[in-house]
Design a protein around this motif. Structure first.
Motif, PDB file in Angstrom:
ATOM      1  N   THR A  16       0.811  -1.210   0.000  1.00  0.00           N
ATOM      2  CA  THR A  16       0.000   0.000   0.000  1.00  0.00           C
ATOM      3  C   THR A  16       0.849   1.268   0.000  1.00  0.00           C
ATOM      4  O   THR A  16       2.046   1.235   0.304  1.00  0.00           O
ATOM      5  N   LYS A  17       0.212   2.357  -0.344  1.00  0.00           N
ATOM      6  CA  LYS A  17       0.855   3.660  -0.304  1.00  0.00           C
ATOM      7  C   LYS A  17       0.941   4.126   1.149  1.00  0.00           C
ATOM      8  O   LYS A  17       0.029   3.893   1.940  1.00  0.00           O
ATOM      9  N   THR A  20      -1.982   5.523   3.930  1.00  0.00           N
ATOM     10  CA  THR A  20      -3.336   5.418   3.376  1.00  0.00           C
ATOM     11  C   THR A  20      -4.215   4.394   4.092  1.00  0.00           C
ATOM     12  O   THR A  20      -5.437   4.496   4.048  1.00  0.00           O
ATOM     13  N   LYS A  23      -6.467   5.785   6.886  1.00  0.00           N
ATOM     14  CA  LYS A  23      -7.489   6.638   6.285  1.00  0.00           C
ATOM     15  C   LYS A  23      -8.563   5.794   5.615  1.00  0.00           C
ATOM     16  O   LYS A  23      -9.748   6.124   5.653  1.00  0.00           O
ATOM     17  N   TYR A  24      -8.137   4.686   5.002  1.00  0.00           N
ATOM     18  CA  TYR A  24      -9.097   3.774   4.369  1.00  0.00           C
ATOM     19  C   TYR A  24      -9.993   3.146   5.433  1.00  0.00           C
ATOM     20  O   TYR A  24     -11.205   3.037   5.252  1.00  0.00           O
ATOM     21  N   ILE A  29     -10.706   7.431   2.795  1.00  0.00           N
ATOM     22  CA  ILE A  29     -10.371   7.037   1.420  1.00  0.00           C
ATOM     23  C   ILE A  29     -11.310   5.905   1.027  1.00  0.00           C
ATOM     24  O   ILE A  29     -11.454   4.924   1.765  1.00  0.00           O
ATOM     25  N   LYS A  30     -11.946   6.022  -0.113  1.00  0.00           N
ATOM     26  CA  LYS A  30     -12.935   5.031  -0.539  1.00  0.00           C
ATOM     27  C   LYS A  30     -12.393   4.065  -1.587  1.00  0.00           C
ATOM     28  O   LYS A  30     -12.709   2.872  -1.572  1.00  0.00           O
ATOM     29  N   SER A  31     -11.577   4.578  -2.490  1.00  0.00           N
ATOM     30  CA  SER A  31     -11.121   3.774  -3.620  1.00  0.00           C
ATOM     31  C   SER A  31      -9.855   2.998  -3.286  1.00  0.00           C
ATOM     32  O   SER A  31      -8.892   3.552  -2.732  1.00  0.00           O
ATOM     33  N   ASP A  33      -7.816   2.037  -5.421  1.00  0.00           N
ATOM     34  CA  ASP A  33      -6.763   2.576  -6.287  1.00  0.00           C
ATOM     35  C   ASP A  33      -5.921   3.617  -5.559  1.00  0.00           C
ATOM     36  O   ASP A  33      -4.747   3.816  -5.881  1.00  0.00           O
ATOM     37  N   ASP A  34      -6.519   4.287  -4.584  1.00  0.00           N
ATOM     38  CA  ASP A  34      -5.811   5.313  -3.819  1.00  0.00           C
ATOM     39  C   ASP A  34      -5.016   4.718  -2.667  1.00  0.00           C
ATOM     40  O   ASP A  34      -4.264   5.428  -2.003  1.00  0.00           O
ATOM     41  N   VAL A  35      -5.199   3.429  -2.425  1.00  0.00           N
ATOM     42  CA  VAL A  35      -4.517   2.764  -1.308  1.00  0.00           C
ATOM     43  C   VAL A  35      -3.405   1.841  -1.791  1.00  0.00           C
ATOM     44  O   VAL A  35      -2.297   1.841  -1.248  1.00  0.00           O
ATOM     45  N   ASP A  39      -2.307  -4.331  -6.916  1.00  0.00           N
ATOM     46  CA  ASP A  39      -3.435  -5.071  -6.351  1.00  0.00           C
ATOM     47  C   ASP A  39      -3.173  -6.574  -6.287  1.00  0.00           C
ATOM     48  O   ASP A  39      -4.066  -7.355  -5.998  1.00  0.00           O
TER      49      ASP A  39
END
Length: 270
Positions: A16-17, A20, A23-24, A29-31, A33-35, A39
């Motif tokens: 993961t980033k 994040t 926050k997820y 954070i919902k997506s 892709d932002d985490v 994948d």
């Protein structure tokens, strides 16, 4: 940053980033892709060993395919990726692996919280005032106290205090006293009083308002500073007892602005 989740004898990892995951988990954070950096689900990211379909099915009780989310969306028109449930479970329940720098930062932050807690809620019984922050910090070093970054401050305090009392006198207490504010400064002082102290009783006279108050020791310096600022030193504060102290003293401490003097023993000045 890795997130590891163990099911039986198998450990699953996702990459993961930084910063994040929490926050997820909080919904900030919902997506995915932002985490996620990738994948792909690994059984060992260090060895670049990917989790097999059978492993995921057995562990998460779900259908799965070893394709990326992007490939799956292209193939099936954007429907939900079967491995998404697995990833979400890992992110929500897995253990976040932090770097040594992040661990050090977290430990320093927790240590500072411990020091501030002691400064705020404990006093030197002989002076009825909190110890300076620097003195508490030095005592922690002298006693070689180990602060745990993963344990809440309140749960660590009893053990820490039991060690520190061998170096500095400490007693958890509430300062109680009487505050007298002239009429002309009551309006300016009211917000300061509401912020820092608990008012047990108040009465008015020709001189102003008299408050019987309780204050957390660690708020004392800030309270005095703010009262001096808004009243220009035109107030009196008499400390006359300590709630929860080892022994109650009848001597009174009078504070007018920044000046402190001892009052006659047993006399609570008005």
């Amino acid at each position: 940053m890795l997130v590891r989740y163990r099911v039986g004898k198998t450990t699953f990892e996702v990459v993961t980033k930084e910063g994040t995951v929490q926050k997820y988990r909080k919904g900030e954070i919902k997506s995915l892709d932002d985490v996620l950096i990738t994948d792909t689900i690994f059984t060992s990211y260090a060895k670049r060993e990917k989790a097999g379909t059978n492993q995921l099915q057995a562990a998460f009780q779900t259908e799965s395919y070893q394709v990326s989310r992007k490939e799956y969306h292209l193939l099936l028109g954007g429907s939900t990726l079967p491995t998404q449930d697995c990833v979400e479970t890992i992110l929500q329940k897995g253990e976040v692996q932090v770097s040594s720098a992040e661990r050090k930062e977290k430990l320093e932050k927790r240590k500072r919280e411990v020091i501030n807690f002691i400064h705020k809620y404990y006093v030197d019984p002989s002076k009825k005032l909190p110890h300076p922050v620097a003195r508490i910090e030095n005592a922690l070093e002298e006693c070689k106290v180990r602060v745990d970054a993963d344990v809440p401050v309140e749960k660590q305090i009893p053990d820490i205090i039991s060690k520190l009392v061998n170096v500095i006198p400490l007693k958890k207490t509430t300062l109680e006293g009487q505050l007298i504010v002239p009429h002309s400064f009551i309006g300016a002082a009211s917000s300061i009083i509401a912020r820092y102290v608990t008012v047990e009783r108040e009465s008015y006279s020709s001189h102003g308002c008299t408050y019987d108050i309780g204050i957390v020791p660690g708020e004392y310096d800030l309270f005095m500073s703010e009262m001096n600022r808004v009243t220009k030193g035109n107030f009196d504060f008499h400390v006359y007892s300590q709630q929860g102290a080892a022994a109650t003293t009848s001597s009174t401490e009078k504070t007018k602005g920044n000046k402190t003097s001892k009052a006659k023993k047993g006399n609570k000045q008005k």
